[in-house]
Every structure is written in C-alpha cells, then in structure tokens.
Write an enzyme that holds these catalytic residues in place. Structure first.
Site, PDB file in Angstrom:
ATOM      1  N   LYS A 183     -10.774  72.335 -34.661  1.00 18.06           N
ATOM      2  CA  LYS A 183     -10.216  71.458 -33.618  1.00 18.06           C
ATOM      3  C   LYS A 183     -11.299  70.628 -32.932  1.00 18.06           C
ATOM      4  CE  LYS A 183      -8.723  74.971 -31.212  1.00 18.06           C
ATOM      5  NZ  LYS A 183      -9.257  76.099 -32.007  1.00 18.06           N
ATOM      6  N   ARG A 212      -2.354  77.144 -24.809  1.00 19.58           N
ATOM      7  CA  ARG A 212      -2.579  78.306 -25.671  1.00 19.58           C
ATOM      8  C   ARG A 212      -1.561  79.398 -25.423  1.00 19.58           C
ATOM      9  NH1 ARG A 212      -8.304  77.426 -26.529  1.00 19.58           N
ATOM     10  NH2 ARG A 212      -9.240  79.091 -27.710  1.00 19.58           N
TER      11      ARG A 212
END
Ligand code: AP5
Ligand code: MG
Length: 214
Positions: free
Chosen positions: A13, A88
């Site tokens: 990422k 998350r």
C-alpha cells in the site's frame, strides 16, 4: 479523487500510494506514518501509541478517527487523497462515511508468505519515509536513502513476532472491510504479489475509470 488503499501489512500500500500520489499530485495520508511521526516527536499521542504499534495491535478507533478527521480537514486534501492504512475496522469505515464520500477502494491482494518476506527485508528512511527492500528494492548505497541521503532503519514492528500479530489483527479486524466496501460497489481488487510495475499497470485503468466517474 478520494481513494482508500486496503490490504494486509506488507501488501505494498505505502509503496504504491507514494508512486501514485506523486504522479497524480494527490496527498498520501498514511495513519501508520502519522503515528510514527508522533512517536518520533515524543508527543502525547506518540507516547500513547508507541507500545501498541510495537506489538502490532491497532490504535483505538477514537484516537485514529480524530487524527484522520483533523488531517482531512487540511486544505491540501480538498481535491482528493489516498488513504493508506485507514480505515482498518468497521467503526472507522462508518465514521469516515459520515463525513467523506469515497470514490473507490483498492484492495491489495497478496499471500502471507510474500508479505512476511517483504516486511522482514523492509528498510525505511528516517528522514523522508522512502521505502526500500534489501532484495527487491535495494538502495544504491546500503543503509542510505537514494532520495535524500537519510539513514535507513528497520521499523520496530517489522520483527517476526509483531508481523505475525499484525497479520492476525488484519484477518480479524480489517478483512471484514472487503465485504463492507464490496457490498457498496466501491471495491476493486488488484493482485499485488508481483513487482511494483505489475501493480501500477493494473491500477492505471481503474484510476482512469474512477476519475471519469468523479
Ligand atoms: P501501517 O504503517 O499502516 O502498517 P501496515 O498496514 O502493517 O502496513 P505496512 O506499512 O507494513 O505495509 P504496506 O502495505 O504499506 O507495504 P510497503 O509498501 O511498505 O501501520 C502501522 C501500525 O500503526 C499498525 O500496526 C497500527 O498499530 C497503527 N495503525 C495504523 N493505521 C491504523 C488504523 N487505521 N487503525 C488503528 N491503528 C492503526 O511494502 C512492504 C515491503 O515490501 C517494502 O520493503 C517494499 O519495498 C516491499 N514491496 C512493496 N511492494 C512490492 C512489490 N510490488 N514487489 C516487491 N517488493 C515490494
Ligand atoms: Mg505502509
């Protein structure tokens, strides 16, 4: 364009967000980087999150949401951004949805075997945050950042025990976001197990489509 980069630790990422952010002039908002900055500066937030991060656990939602809310309130993100490592958890995704309209979520798919190898060899520049790998993406001079000459270091959470814990936390708390965003028609998978160029080639048409839709 307002994007989320979702994926396991080590899926790439940060590496891809830095490349795309630079190419498209979009700020990369990495909650991990923001927390590491706080730890480095010894702020109150840094003192609270240091141990949590070293163990590979998640920082409490309220602290993380407040941090992101503040960051996305700054001018440079008005035209778009890449959220790297946030949300998350489902509560973080819901909090975000209450104040931002996201255009797309890129889901970085990569096996655990690959991410363990990547994280075990990662090196990061202490000064500018550039990411390297001792085998896949080595700097020209060992231990020295190509970009700014800064010192390269090993993240405290890139020890095997912490990596294993981060992967468990990812499976339990972050993976449910795949279904959350898929059911909202926002999720786009990419296979991130190859090299950086492979990921960028898959991303290009996705980003073009999303850009046309914004
Ligand atoms: P964070 O910094 O976000 O860590 P992470 O999610 O564990 O992800 P990583 O940064 O480890 O992986 P990445 O996918 O960015 O991979 P990278 O590009 O570096 O979070 C750290 C901690 O902060 C968390 O554990 C938590 O405590 C806290 N935190 C952060 N956000 C939070 C939130 N929202 N809520 C609560 N707590 C939060 O690549 C890895 C390595 O592989 C590098 O060496 C790179 O050179 C190499 N590499 C990358 N791509 C490739 C490729 N395609 N081919 C070959 N090598 C590659
Ligand atoms: Mg990262």
């Amino acid at each position: 364009m307002k994007l989320i980069f979702l994926g396991a630790p080590g899926a790439g990422k940060g590496t891809i967000a830095a490349a795309v952010g630079k190419a498209q002039g979009m700020p990369q908002v990495s909650t991990g980087d923001l927390f590491r900055e706080a730890v480095k500066n010894g702020t109150e937030l840094g003192l609270r999150v240091k141990g949590i991060m070293e163990r590979g656990e998640l920082v409490p939602d309220e602290l993380t949401i407040a941090l992101v809310r503040e960051r996305l309130g700054r001018r440079d993100t008005a035209g778009g951004y890449i959220l790297d490592g946030f949300p998350r958890t489902i509560p973080q995704a819901e909090a975000l949805a209450a104040f931002q309209r996201i255009d797309g979520v890129i889901n970085f798919l990569c096996s655990e075997q690959v991410v363990v190898r990547r994280l075990s060899g990662r090196r990061v520049c202490r000064a500018c945050g550039a990411i390297y790998h001792v085998e896949n993406m080595p700097p020209h001079r060992e231990g020295v950042c190509d970009r700014c000459g800064g010192e390269l270091y090993i993240r405290d959470d890139d020890r095997l025990e912490s990596i294993r814990n981060r992967l468990r936390v990812y499976r339990e708390q972050t993976e449910p976001l795949i279904g959350y965003y898929r059911s909202r028609g926002l999720l786009h998978d990419i296979d991130s197990a190859g090299n950086v160029e492979d990921s960028l080639v898959q991303l290009k048409p996705l980003l073009q489509n999303l850009q046309q839709g914004t």
